[in-house]
Write a protein that holds these residues in place. Structure first.
Motif, PDB file in Angstrom:
ATOM      1  N   ASN A  99       0.904  -1.172   0.000  1.00 10.65           N
ATOM      2  CA  ASN A  99       0.000   0.000   0.000  1.00 10.65           C
ATOM      3  C   ASN A  99       0.931   1.207   0.000  1.00 10.65           C
ATOM      4  O   ASN A  99       1.743   1.333   0.918  1.00 10.65           O
ATOM      5  N   ASN A 134      -7.048  10.091  -0.027  1.00  9.18           N
ATOM      6  CA  ASN A 134      -7.089   8.981  -0.976  1.00  9.18           C
ATOM      7  C   ASN A 134      -6.579   9.439  -2.335  1.00  9.18           C
ATOM      8  O   ASN A 134      -6.493  10.645  -2.605  1.00  9.18           O
ATOM      9  N   SER A 180      -9.626  11.714   3.568  1.00  7.59           N
ATOM     10  CA  SER A 180     -10.458  10.591   3.977  1.00  7.59           C
ATOM     11  C   SER A 180     -10.187  10.193   5.428  1.00  7.59           C
ATOM     12  O   SER A 180      -9.489  10.885   6.157  1.00  7.59           O
ATOM     13  N   THR A 181     -10.753   9.056   5.789  1.00  3.81           N
ATOM     14  CA  THR A 181     -10.690   8.563   7.154  1.00  3.81           C
ATOM     15  C   THR A 181      -9.361   7.866   7.406  1.00  3.81           C
ATOM     16  O   THR A 181      -8.447   7.973   6.581  1.00  3.81           O
ATOM     17  N   CYS A 204      -6.020   5.700   7.781  1.00  6.16           N
ATOM     18  CA  CYS A 204      -5.284   4.756   6.928  1.00  6.16           C
ATOM     19  C   CYS A 204      -4.256   4.051   7.810  1.00  6.16           C
ATOM     20  O   CYS A 204      -3.336   4.701   8.330  1.00  6.16           O
ATOM     21  N   GLY A 205      -4.431   2.753   7.983  1.00  9.05           N
ATOM     22  CA  GLY A 205      -3.554   2.012   8.901  1.00  9.05           C
ATOM     23  C   GLY A 205      -2.145   1.841   8.340  1.00  9.05           C
ATOM     24  O   GLY A 205      -1.151   2.110   9.031  1.00  9.05           O
ATOM     25  N   ASN A 206      -2.056   1.413   7.081  1.00  5.93           N
ATOM     26  CA  ASN A 206      -0.719   1.276   6.473  1.00  5.93           C
ATOM     27  C   ASN A 206      -0.063   2.649   6.341  1.00  5.93           C
ATOM     28  O   ASN A 206       1.154   2.788   6.546  1.00  5.93           O
ATOM     29  N   SER A 238     -11.666   3.409   9.468  1.00  3.04           N
ATOM     30  CA  SER A 238     -12.348   3.553   8.169  1.00  3.04           C
ATOM     31  C   SER A 238     -13.408   2.449   8.113  1.00  3.04           C
ATOM     32  O   SER A 238     -13.272   1.436   8.803  1.00  3.04           O
ATOM     33  N   ASN A 262     -15.005   0.390   2.311  1.00  6.88           N
ATOM     34  CA  ASN A 262     -13.956  -0.476   1.768  1.00  6.88           C
ATOM     35  C   ASN A 262     -14.483  -1.903   1.816  1.00  6.88           C
ATOM     36  O   ASN A 262     -15.312  -2.239   2.689  1.00  6.88           O
ATOM     37  N   GLU A 296     -10.473  -0.835  -2.314  1.00  9.53           N
ATOM     38  CA  GLU A 296     -10.417   0.347  -1.450  1.00  9.53           C
ATOM     39  C   GLU A 296     -11.223   1.522  -1.980  1.00  9.53           C
ATOM     40  O   GLU A 296     -11.019   1.976  -3.119  1.00  9.53           O
ATOM     41  N   ARG A 297     -12.116   2.011  -1.104  1.00  7.94           N
ATOM     42  CA  ARG A 297     -12.851   3.257  -1.386  1.00  7.94           C
ATOM     43  C   ARG A 297     -11.846   4.405  -1.580  1.00  7.94           C
ATOM     44  O   ARG A 297     -10.876   4.492  -0.858  1.00  7.94           O
ATOM     45  N   GLY A 332      -4.535  -1.530   5.660  1.00  6.54           N
ATOM     46  CA  GLY A 332      -4.248  -1.728   7.085  1.00  6.54           C
ATOM     47  C   GLY A 332      -5.494  -1.748   7.953  1.00  6.54           C
ATOM     48  O   GLY A 332      -5.683  -2.667   8.767  1.00  6.54           O
ATOM     49  N   THR A 333      -6.363  -0.736   7.791  1.00  8.47           N
ATOM     50  CA  THR A 333      -7.611  -0.761   8.563  1.00  8.47           C
ATOM     51  C   THR A 333      -8.471  -1.939   8.109  1.00  8.47           C
ATOM     52  O   THR A 333      -9.257  -2.471   8.894  1.00  8.47           O
TER      53      THR A 333
END
Ligand SMILES: N[C@H](CCC[C@H](N)C(=O)O)C(=O)O
Length: 260
Positions: free
Chosen positions: A13, A65, A71-72, A74-76, A136, A170, A188-189, A199-200
């Motif tokens: 990612n 994004n 956006s909301t 992002c884990g990665n 997310s 997502n 992914e959205r 990630g999320t």
């Protein structure tokens, strides 16, 4: 405008990282951010992330994004941002930072970043899928033969269909590999395509598989097209899941300057 950027990837990612502590980046220029993320006309990435000053924490994360919209969580991207902050000398081997979904703690050991995700107190289980928000929104659905599954077409239809519609979700497809290991592929959205990992998303898959009784482990391995991620958590009475950590490599790829 001359923009210095750093390219990072976490389990495939990938993100454009910008040191915006001087607050000079044009944060509302959706067209610019979309072009920077374009893989033919720009640098190319799944998203763009700003590192900014924060009054209370080591730094602030602002995530966009590839479509150019903020956006909301992002884990990665959060994991890559911790590695970026260390590269800049903003932190040493641990961090607290502020993101759109609140405060996050992280540790970095070499190129492995372990990021604490928000607590999850709602997880809806339906006939063929589960839905939860791990920073997310994520739709989680089991499939067979995930290697040959049409993630793009099926993911796009779910992302834009009822009940998500334009706001979307997502979409994660998952196949159990062993007692504590699952293969995951994600539409992914905001990228509006399959990404090599999310990630999320893998965090949502781990919690959903546990909640659906597909595993008894609270230390789960997620195999994605871009690499392996680990998710660990504790199950609490008052809140469904706490102490949720997303762990994996976050890698610096190259640094550059683009005239835009
Ligand atoms: N596309 C997601 C945000 C990025 C999630 C993903 N890159 C991750 O690592 O969590 C959304 O708009 O909900």
């Amino acid at each position: 405008m001359r923009l210095n950027f750093y390219k990072y990837q976490g389990a495939g990612n990938d993100f454009i990282m910008v040191d915006n502590r001087e607050d000079t980046f044009p944060k509302h220029d959706i067209t610019l951010i979309n072009k920077l993320c374009d893989r033919k006309f720009g640098v190319g990435a799944d998203g763009l992330i700003l590192l900014e000053n924060d009054e209370e924490h080591d730094f602030k994360m602002v995530y966009y994004n590839a479509d150019g919209n903020e956006s909301t969580m992002c884990g990665n991207g959060g994991r890559c941002l911790v590695a970026f902050a260390k590269q800049l000398g903003v932190i040493k081997d641990e961090a607290t930072f502020n993101a759109i979904d609140g405060k996050h703690y992280a540790e970095i050991d070499g190129d492995v970043v372990s990021l604490q995700m928000i607590d999850v107190d709602t997880l809806e289980i339906f006939d063929v899928y589960s839905f939860l928000n791990t920073g997310s929104p994520h739709h989680v659905q089991e499939v067979e033969d995930i290697k040959n599954y049409d993630v793009f077409s099926n993911g796009k239809a779910i992302r834009y269909g009822t009940p998500y519609n334009e706001a979307g979700s997502n979409v994660n497809f998952v196949e159990k590999m062993s007692a504590d290991t699952f293969a995951v592929r994600t539409y992914e959205r905001g990228v509006e395509d399959e990404t090599l990992s999310c990630g999320t998303g893998v965090t949502a898959v781990a919690l959903a598989m546990y909640a659906n009784g597909k595993t008894e482990s609270t230390q789960i391995t997620l195999e994605t097209l871009g690499g392996t991620l680990q998710v660990s958590f504790t199950e609490e009475s008052d809140k469904l899941f706490k102490n949720i950590f997303l762990k994996g490599k976050a890698t610096f790829v190259f640094e550059g300057t683009i005239i835009c």
